[in-house]
Design an enzyme around this catalytic site. Structure first.
Site, PDB file in Angstrom:
ATOM      1  N   GLU A  20       0.849  -1.182   0.000  1.00  0.00           N
ATOM      2  CA  GLU A  20       0.000   0.000   0.000  1.00  0.00           C
ATOM      3  C   GLU A  20       0.893   1.243   0.000  1.00  0.00           C
ATOM      4  O   GLU A  20       0.445   2.334   0.322  1.00  0.00           O
ATOM      5  CB  GLU A  20      -0.962  -0.014   1.189  1.00  0.00           C
ATOM      6  CG  GLU A  20      -0.297  -0.224   2.537  1.00  0.00           C
ATOM      7  CD  GLU A  20      -1.300  -0.304   3.677  1.00  0.00           C
ATOM      8  OE1 GLU A  20      -1.980   0.699   3.916  1.00  0.00           O
ATOM      9  OE2 GLU A  20      -1.379  -1.352   4.329  1.00  0.00           O
TER      10      GLU A  20
ATOM     11  N   CYS B 119      -3.083  -4.081   4.631  1.00  0.00           N
ATOM     12  CA  CYS B 119      -2.078  -5.053   5.099  1.00  0.00           C
ATOM     13  C   CYS B 119      -2.380  -6.473   4.658  1.00  0.00           C
ATOM     14  O   CYS B 119      -1.579  -7.371   4.896  1.00  0.00           O
ATOM     15  CB  CYS B 119      -1.984  -5.029   6.615  1.00  0.00           C
ATOM     16  SG  CYS B 119      -1.541  -3.434   7.264  1.00  0.00           S
TER      17      CYS B 119
ATOM     18  N   SER C 204     -10.287   0.827  14.651  1.00  0.00           N
ATOM     19  CA  SER C 204      -9.547  -0.166  13.861  1.00  0.00           C
ATOM     20  C   SER C 204      -9.112  -1.338  14.741  1.00  0.00           C
ATOM     21  O   SER C 204      -9.153  -2.496  14.319  1.00  0.00           O
ATOM     22  CB  SER C 204      -8.331   0.471  13.166  1.00  0.00           C
ATOM     23  OG  SER C 204      -7.302   0.777  14.087  1.00  0.00           O
TER      24      SER C 204
ATOM     25  N   HIS D 103      -1.044 -10.766  12.275  1.00  0.00           N
ATOM     26  CA  HIS D 103      -0.624  -9.466  11.754  1.00  0.00           C
ATOM     27  C   HIS D 103      -0.395  -8.586  12.988  1.00  0.00           C
ATOM     28  O   HIS D 103      -1.269  -8.499  13.856  1.00  0.00           O
ATOM     29  CB  HIS D 103      -1.736  -8.885  10.871  1.00  0.00           C
ATOM     30  CG  HIS D 103      -1.588  -7.419  10.603  1.00  0.00           C
ATOM     31  ND1 HIS D 103      -0.471  -6.899   9.988  1.00  0.00           N
ATOM     32  CD2 HIS D 103      -2.393  -6.364  10.886  1.00  0.00           C
ATOM     33  CE1 HIS D 103      -0.602  -5.573   9.896  1.00  0.00           C
ATOM     34  NE2 HIS D 103      -1.761  -5.226  10.434  1.00  0.00           N
TER      35      HIS D 103
ATOM     36  N   LYS E  42      -3.801  -8.771  22.456  1.00  0.00           N
ATOM     37  CA  LYS E  42      -5.225  -8.565  22.784  1.00  0.00           C
ATOM     38  C   LYS E  42      -6.096  -9.571  22.031  1.00  0.00           C
ATOM     39  O   LYS E  42      -7.053 -10.115  22.585  1.00  0.00           O
ATOM     40  CB  LYS E  42      -5.659  -7.156  22.373  1.00  0.00           C
ATOM     41  CG  LYS E  42      -5.177  -6.061  23.286  1.00  0.00           C
ATOM     42  CD  LYS E  42      -5.987  -4.834  22.952  1.00  0.00           C
ATOM     43  CE  LYS E  42      -5.269  -3.570  23.205  1.00  0.00           C
ATOM     44  NZ  LYS E  42      -6.102  -2.393  23.040  1.00  0.00           N
TER      45      LYS E  42
ATOM     46  N   ASN F 112       5.327  -1.537  12.661  1.00  0.00           N
ATOM     47  CA  ASN F 112       4.411  -2.038  11.643  1.00  0.00           C
ATOM     48  C   ASN F 112       5.110  -2.024  10.283  1.00  0.00           C
ATOM     49  O   ASN F 112       5.883  -1.107   9.984  1.00  0.00           O
ATOM     50  CB  ASN F 112       3.136  -1.184  11.584  1.00  0.00           C
ATOM     51  CG  ASN F 112       1.982  -1.917  10.887  1.00  0.00           C
ATOM     52  OD1 ASN F 112       2.157  -3.012  10.344  1.00  0.00           O
ATOM     53  ND2 ASN F 112       0.811  -1.314  10.918  1.00  0.00           N
TER      54      ASN F 112
ATOM     55  N   SER G  43      -6.916  -3.422   6.896  1.00  0.00           N
ATOM     56  CA  SER G  43      -8.003  -2.480   7.141  1.00  0.00           C
ATOM     57  C   SER G  43      -8.805  -2.260   5.879  1.00  0.00           C
ATOM     58  O   SER G  43      -8.337  -2.487   4.764  1.00  0.00           O
ATOM     59  CB  SER G  43      -7.431  -1.141   7.618  1.00  0.00           C
ATOM     60  OG  SER G  43      -7.013  -1.255   8.950  1.00  0.00           O
TER      61      SER G  43
HETATM   62  P1  HMG Z   1      -3.456   6.060  21.833  1.00  0.00           P
HETATM   63  O1  HMG Z   1      -4.745   6.779  21.994  1.00  0.00           O
HETATM   64  O2  HMG Z   1      -2.242   6.893  21.763  1.00  0.00           O
HETATM   65  O3  HMG Z   1      -3.156   5.055  22.994  1.00  0.00           O
HETATM   66  O4  HMG Z   1      -3.580   5.142  20.530  1.00  0.00           O
HETATM   67  P2  HMG Z   1      -4.070   4.581  24.234  1.00  0.00           P
HETATM   68  O5  HMG Z   1      -4.349   5.704  25.109  1.00  0.00           O
HETATM   69  O6  HMG Z   1      -5.204   3.721  23.765  1.00  0.00           O
HETATM   70  O7  HMG Z   1      -2.983   3.654  24.942  1.00  0.00           O
HETATM   71  C1  HMG Z   1      -2.493   2.521  24.306  1.00  0.00           C
HETATM   72  C2  HMG Z   1      -2.321   1.432  25.359  1.00  0.00           C
HETATM   73  O8  HMG Z   1      -1.281   1.839  26.254  1.00  0.00           O
HETATM   74  C3  HMG Z   1      -3.568   1.233  26.245  1.00  0.00           C
HETATM   75  O9  HMG Z   1      -3.644  -0.169  26.522  1.00  0.00           O
HETATM   76  C4  HMG Z   1      -3.189   1.975  27.513  1.00  0.00           C
HETATM   77  O10 HMG Z   1      -3.876   1.471  28.695  1.00  0.00           O
HETATM   78  C5  HMG Z   1      -1.709   1.687  27.589  1.00  0.00           C
HETATM   79  P3  HMG Z   1      -4.940  -1.006  26.062  1.00  0.00           P
HETATM   80  O11 HMG Z   1      -6.090  -0.440  26.779  1.00  0.00           O
HETATM   81  O12 HMG Z   1      -5.054  -0.788  24.565  1.00  0.00           O
HETATM   82  O13 HMG Z   1      -4.601  -2.392  26.433  1.00  0.00           O
HETATM   83  N1  HMG Z   1      -0.944   2.605  28.450  1.00  0.00           N
HETATM   84  C6  HMG Z   1       0.025   2.212  29.290  1.00  0.00           C
HETATM   85  N2  HMG Z   1       0.507   0.976  29.583  1.00  0.00           N
HETATM   86  C7  HMG Z   1       1.530   0.894  30.482  1.00  0.00           C
HETATM   87  N3  HMG Z   1       2.055   1.978  31.104  1.00  0.00           N
HETATM   88  C8  HMG Z   1       1.608   3.214  30.844  1.00  0.00           C
HETATM   89  C9  HMG Z   1       0.549   3.376  29.892  1.00  0.00           C
HETATM   90  N4  HMG Z   1      -0.131   4.439  29.400  1.00  0.00           N
HETATM   91  C10 HMG Z   1      -1.035   3.952  28.509  1.00  0.00           C
HETATM   92  N5  HMG Z   1       2.154   4.279  31.466  1.00  0.00           N
HETATM   93  C11 HMG Z   1      -3.430   3.375  18.923  1.00  0.00           C
HETATM   94  C12 HMG Z   1      -3.121   3.797  20.350  1.00  0.00           C
HETATM   95  C13 HMG Z   1      -2.933   1.957  18.710  1.00  0.00           C
HETATM   96  C14 HMG Z   1      -4.953   3.410  18.723  1.00  0.00           C
HETATM   97  C15 HMG Z   1      -2.732   4.367  17.938  1.00  0.00           C
HETATM   98  O14 HMG Z   1      -1.343   4.235  18.057  1.00  0.00           O
HETATM   99  C16 HMG Z   1      -3.133   4.168  16.475  1.00  0.00           C
HETATM  100  O15 HMG Z   1      -4.113   4.738  16.002  1.00  0.00           O
HETATM  101  N6  HMG Z   1      -2.364   3.335  15.704  1.00  0.00           N
HETATM  102  C17 HMG Z   1      -2.670   3.065  14.287  1.00  0.00           C
HETATM  103  C18 HMG Z   1      -3.858   2.154  14.106  1.00  0.00           C
HETATM  104  C19 HMG Z   1      -3.563   0.693  14.367  1.00  0.00           C
HETATM  105  O16 HMG Z   1      -2.441   0.268  14.463  1.00  0.00           O
HETATM  106  N7  HMG Z   1      -4.637  -0.117  14.456  1.00  0.00           N
HETATM  107  C20 HMG Z   1      -4.488  -1.544  14.662  1.00  0.00           C
HETATM  108  C21 HMG Z   1      -5.642  -2.351  14.082  1.00  0.00           C
HETATM  109  S1  HMG Z   1      -5.894  -1.983  12.360  1.00  0.00           S
HETATM  110  C22 HMG Z   1      -4.640  -2.870  11.529  1.00  0.00           C
HETATM  111  O17 HMG Z   1      -4.009  -3.707  12.104  1.00  0.00           O
HETATM  112  C23 HMG Z   1      -4.379  -2.518  10.093  1.00  0.00           C
HETATM  113  C24 HMG Z   1      -3.190  -1.633   9.887  1.00  0.00           C
HETATM  114  O18 HMG Z   1      -1.989  -2.375  10.023  1.00  0.00           O
HETATM  115  C25 HMG Z   1      -3.257  -0.932   8.516  1.00  0.00           C
HETATM  116  C26 HMG Z   1      -3.469  -1.777   7.277  1.00  0.00           C
HETATM  117  O19 HMG Z   1      -4.236  -2.722   7.231  1.00  0.00           O
HETATM  118  O20 HMG Z   1      -2.903  -1.369   6.268  1.00  0.00           O
HETATM  119  C27 HMG Z   1      -3.111  -0.515  10.921  1.00  0.00           C
END
Ligand code: HMG
Length: 393
Positions: free
Chosen positions: A79, A111, A201, A233, A242, A275, A308
């Site tokens: 992509e 992906c 996502s 993935h 998770k 990633n 996605s």
């Molecule tokens: P965010 O809002 O910055 O993070 O976004 P958050 O507030 O949700 O925190 C992340 C985790 O850290 C949470 O854990 C917190 O509790 C924890 P969870 O509840 O998820 O288990 N946390 C801590 N842990 C330990 N000590 C601390 C602490 N503070 C917080 N002090 C997000 C995170 C992944 C959403 C963001 O980075 C993002 O948008 N990433 C891109 C999207 C993505 O990767 N999605 C995955 C599924 S989609 C997919 O896999 C396809 C893809 O590869 C694309 C394709 O297909 O081409 C993305």
């Protein structure tokens, strides 16, 4: 007849940024990135690498002259394509010196595309067992500096040789697929960075995993315990954890412990890269096979591919007797030898990629140790250079 992955090889950049340092620069707790996201290091892809060079750098070390002779299908899943018309596979076939009689195409579905390539290549080899197919997942994950997705960036390419009587993994004929129109992550043509609804996502990913995992078990009348390990993935390694946790109640405590222990190996190398979109599942497979001492021939591995938009597929593979022989054995060491860059240097490189404009451009590739590099643009044509042969391609 068994058909599957005969060889598996990976390439990324020689540069990385430390995730604790990036977290501090972004006023986040280091443990958020290290534990909450599950990433320790992130590959920093310099402007001298693009989807084409990463793909060629991943494939060339594993290909023998006999492989090149037998390959009549090249599928590049990406992509991060470099042209709206010309397939990156054409450039890759040229860089690798593949046979002129090869069918070379690029595939896209976020992906998921490399998995589509593997499944099509599998059918191709089933129909033509004397032929081989080369499938490469190659991408640079970009969300933008200081964006929520930033700690889930990275990049690299995984090259897979698909053949009859494979050395590494014989793939199942059956699989379970799901595809629906979902707006969880996308990149309009005018954007160089992805748009994403991050939390949504992550939820869709788990829904898809549960759907295709259970669908596969039902359709094939397989007990979950028959799967030694589940490979995911990994957009960030906590995501796979998770998803795995979401199906643990299906098995007893001993099996739960086994799956969790295997998963730590499956995420080891992805933790150091980040990633890489299409290649991510297959880097995790490499990580599993290279670092897990508790695997043996005959073990069945479950593979979950997610793209996605959205498309997911679950299928399985049976580990072959000499699987280590088909692997990129030097990879763990290569990753430890990479050069760490500061956050400021990472930001400079992030902003330094070939600009989307018609003017001629030169890129600084002298410090890039990889064989294939992007040297710039002349007359609106990308300039690829082979540093080993010291020639413009
Ligand atoms: P965010 O809002 O910055 O993070 O976004 P958050 O507030 O949700 O925190 C992340 C985790 O850290 C949470 O854990 C917190 O509790 C924890 P969870 O509840 O998820 O288990 N946390 C801590 N842990 C330990 N000590 C601390 C602490 N503070 C917080 N002090 C997000 C995170 C992944 C959403 C963001 O980075 C993002 O948008 N990433 C891109 C999207 C993505 O990767 N999605 C995955 C599924 S989609 C997919 O896999 C396809 C893809 O590869 C694309 C394709 O297909 O081409 C993305």
């Amino acid at each position: 007849m068994k058909v599957g992955i005969d060889k598996l090889h990976f390439a990324t950049s020689h540069l990385y940024v430390d995730m604790a340092e990036l977290a501090t620069a972004r006023q986040a707790e280091p443990d958020k990135y290290l534990i909450g996201i599950g990433q320790s290091q992130m590959a920093v892809i310099p402007p001298s690498q693009d989807a084409v060079t990463l793909a060629a750098n991943a494939a060339y070390p594993m290909l023998t002259a006999a492989d090149i002779e037998a390959i009549d299908l090249l599928i590049v899943g990406t992509e991060s394509g470099v042209d709206n018309s010309k397939a990156s596979a054409i450039y890759v076939a040229h860089l690798l010196g593949l046979n002129r009689r090869v069918r070379a195409i690029e595939m896209k579905e976020a992906c998921y595309a490399a998995t589509a390539g593997v499944r099509l290549a599998q059918e191709h080899v089933q129909a033509h067992p004397d032929k081989k197919a080369l499938v490469i997942g190659t991408d640079i994950a970009r969300y933008g500096l200081k964006s929520a997705g930033e700690p889930t960036q990275g990049g690299g390419a995984v090259a897979m040789l698909i053949s009859a009587d494979p050395q590494v993994l014989a793939l199942s004929d059956q699989s379970c697929l799901l595809s629906e129109d979902v707006m969880d992550f996308w990149r309009p043509l005018y954007h160089t960075e992805a748009l994403v609804d991050g939390k949504y996502s992550s939820n869709i990913y788990i829904d898809y995993f549960q759907d295709v995992f259970k669908g596969y078990l039902e359709a094939t009348e397989t007990q979950p315990e028959a799967l030694t390990a589940l490979v995911f993935h990994l957009p960030y390694t906590k995501m796979g954890l998770k998803a795995l946790r979401s199906v643990l109640p299906m098995v007893d405590e001993a099996q739960q412990a086994t799956w969790l222990a295997h998963f730590e190996h499956a995420r080891q190398l992805n933790r150091q890269v980040g990633n890489l979109y299409t290649g991510s599942l297959y880097l995790s497979l490499l990580s599993q096979l290279l670092t897990d001492p508790d695997l043996k021939a005959g073990d069945r591995l479950g593979l979950f591919s997610y793209g996605s938009g959205a498309e997911g597929e679950f299928y399985t593979g049976e580990l072959q007797a000499n699987y280590q022989q088909g692997l990129d054995l030097g990879l763990p060491q290569r990753l430890t030898k990479r050069q760490r860059v500061s956050v400021a240097e990472y930001e400079r490189l992030f902003n330094g990629q070939l600009a989307w404009k018609a003017e001629d451009q030169d890129l600084d590739y002298q410090n890039d140790p990889h064989r294939f590099v992007l040297a710039g643009q002349r007359d609106e044509q990308r300039q690829y250079f082979d540093q080993q042969a010291e020639k413009q391609l």
